[in-house]
Design an enzyme around this catalytic site. Structure first.
Site, PDB file in Angstrom:
ATOM      1  N   TRP A 105       0.813  -1.214   0.000  1.00 10.63           N
ATOM      2  CA  TRP A 105       0.000   0.000   0.000  1.00 10.63           C
ATOM      3  C   TRP A 105       0.842   1.258   0.000  1.00 10.63           C
ATOM      4  O   TRP A 105       0.485   2.253  -0.627  1.00 10.63           O
ATOM      5  CB  TRP A 105      -0.993  -0.011   1.163  1.00 10.63           C
ATOM      6  CG  TRP A 105      -2.175  -0.830   0.787  1.00 10.63           C
ATOM      7  CD1 TRP A 105      -2.455  -2.116   1.162  1.00 10.63           C
ATOM      8  CD2 TRP A 105      -3.208  -0.448  -0.120  1.00 10.63           C
ATOM      9  NE1 TRP A 105      -3.597  -2.549   0.546  1.00 10.63           N
ATOM     10  CE2 TRP A 105      -4.093  -1.556  -0.246  1.00 10.63           C
ATOM     11  CE3 TRP A 105      -3.487   0.707  -0.841  1.00 10.63           C
ATOM     12  CZ2 TRP A 105      -5.226  -1.532  -1.051  1.00 10.63           C
ATOM     13  CZ3 TRP A 105      -4.617   0.739  -1.654  1.00 10.63           C
ATOM     14  CH2 TRP A 105      -5.475  -0.372  -1.748  1.00 10.63           C
ATOM     15  N   ASP A 162      -2.023   6.355   6.667  1.00 12.53           N
ATOM     16  CA  ASP A 162      -3.064   5.495   6.106  1.00 12.53           C
ATOM     17  C   ASP A 162      -3.335   4.401   7.121  1.00 12.53           C
ATOM     18  O   ASP A 162      -2.536   3.478   7.297  1.00 12.53           O
ATOM     19  CB  ASP A 162      -2.579   4.915   4.774  1.00 12.53           C
ATOM     20  CG  ASP A 162      -3.577   3.935   4.152  1.00 12.53           C
ATOM     21  OD1 ASP A 162      -4.616   3.639   4.775  1.00 12.53           O
ATOM     22  OD2 ASP A 162      -3.297   3.451   3.034  1.00 12.53           O
ATOM     23  N   LYS A 207     -12.936  -2.294   6.181  1.00 17.26           N
ATOM     24  CA  LYS A 207     -12.173  -3.260   6.962  1.00 17.26           C
ATOM     25  C   LYS A 207     -12.631  -3.263   8.425  1.00 17.26           C
ATOM     26  O   LYS A 207     -13.087  -4.257   8.935  1.00 17.26           O
ATOM     27  CB  LYS A 207     -10.681  -2.970   6.832  1.00 17.26           C
ATOM     28  CG  LYS A 207     -10.223  -3.009   5.363  1.00 17.26           C
ATOM     29  CD  LYS A 207      -8.795  -2.570   5.189  1.00 17.26           C
ATOM     30  CE  LYS A 207      -8.435  -2.421   3.721  1.00 17.26           C
ATOM     31  NZ  LYS A 207      -8.536  -3.649   2.946  1.00 17.26           N
TER      32      LYS A 207
END
Length: 367
Positions: A105, A179, A203
């Site tokens: 990511w 993040d 999530k």
């Protein structure tokens, strides 16, 4: 019927109580005669849902008053482009953002940032195969960076920060952008240590379609001219996340999750449950020669646990038998292979216990 445990990395398992409440309210929310999906986003019914969700999230994370909570669209990947469009303008162009590269990511974040400025890789876990967070004293930061970007939990690689770094002295006060898509609300954090926190909801928060952004007020108003108005944080903040039609149903479900978390005792109580769940699974993985987790112990994620069978020819059989036993979506990401158990807030410890029992049985029968 076999009890189902969903280990998907996202969209992920939601609390059963939340799904039951949403089902009960599907056709008629609180006597309004409407489903939340049918409401005007500017009507009093939805405005009350939005206000409650914002208030509950602020309470759960102890968000200081000088931070705005924004509800956006586009997911974490889109936000990786929105961040540089909002923050590169803080410095003379072309500005530089620093990145600590810890996995898949962060790699996507770097790729997006390069479209709007310079991306300096201040430290990288590449040499270790992205199995550890680079030590803080190894970071080579830019003295006048626009911001410093961290992915504090790498969903694919299973690497999680166990510390909140301080970069101000080396960067001239650059804000940290974190993040936190796959571990927000799973552990206590000090929001004031970050300039921006963001995460896709699918999530630990709710369904796909909603992105949460928590941004310090002094970081608003620096968007590049090319930034679309709907993604300009100042415009979104000035309009209380209502500049355009927000993802109303996703916000509603997120609000129910926030209420559920408060009923569980809040984030501190949830963190203790997550420590218990992840410790149980890692202890088993460390005790067996049949499976392995390759992440350095001090960098292991409590949320996403990748693991590998020593004999990978058994992968297909493992997944098929796991599914037959009600253990779903354990296949690892295509970029790294193996298996991955995502054990977010809504995964009960019983699910982890059943998974370990199955893994023990599978290993015994195939050793």
């Amino acid at each position: 019927m076999t009890t189902i445990y969903n280990f998907s990395a996202g969209p992920a398992v939601l609390p059963k109580e939340v799904l039951q409440q949403a089902a009960a309210e599907m056709l008629d929310w609180h006597g309004s005669g409407m489903s939340v999906m049918e409401m005007s986003h500017r009507g009093p019914e939805f405005m009350s849902i939005l206000a409650a969700a914002q208030s509950d999230l602020r309470e759960l994370l102890a968000v200081p008053d000088n931070y705005k909570i924004l509800f956006l669209q586009g997911g974490g990947l889109c936000e990786n482009a929105i961040v540089p469009m909002n923050l590169m303008g803080r410095k003379p162009q072309p500005a530089t953002a620093d990145f600590v590269h810890t996995g898949s990511w962060t790699g996507k974040s770097i790729k997006e940032a390069k479209k709007y400025g310079n991306a300096n890789i201040a430290a990288s876990g590449e040499a270790s195969g992205y199995t550890t967070v680079p030590p803080r004293d190894s970071w080579k930061l830019t003295p006048d960076a626009a911001y410093v970007h961290l992915c504090t939990n790498e969903t694919i690689d299973g690497v999680e920060y166990q510390f909140a770094p301080d970069v101000a002295a080396e960067t001239g006060g650059a804000p940290i952008v974190a993040d936190m898509s796959s571990h927000i609300l799973s552990r206590v954090i000090d929001v004031s240590k970050y300039g921006v926190i963001f995460g896709g909801a699918q999530k630990n928060i709710g369904p796909a379609g909603l992105t949460i952004v928590i941004v310090r007020e002094d970081l608003l108003g620096h968007a590049l001219p090319i930034c679309p108005s709907a993604f300009d944080w100042k415009i979104v903040a000035d309009n209380d996340s209502m500049y355009n039609t927000p993802p109303t149903y996703a916000i509603y479900i997120a609000g129910l999750v926030f209420q559920w978390l408060k009923q569980q005792g809040g984030v501190a109580a949830m963190e203790q449950k997550n420590i218990a769940k992840s410790s149980l699974l890692y202890d088993y993985l460390d005790s067996t020669g049949f499976y392995e987790n390759r992440v350095e112990k001090g960098s292991r994620s409590r949320m996403n646990v990748p693991f590998y069978l020593k004999d990978e020819s058994l992968n297909a059989a493992f997944l098929a038998e796991a599914k037959a036993n009600g253990l779903l979506q354990l296949k690892g990401h295509k970029s790294v292979g193996g298996m991955r158990a995502s054990i977010y807030n809504a995964m009960p410890i019983e699910g982890v216990q059943v998974l370990i029992s199955f893994m023990q049985d599978f290993a015994k029968r195939n050793s």
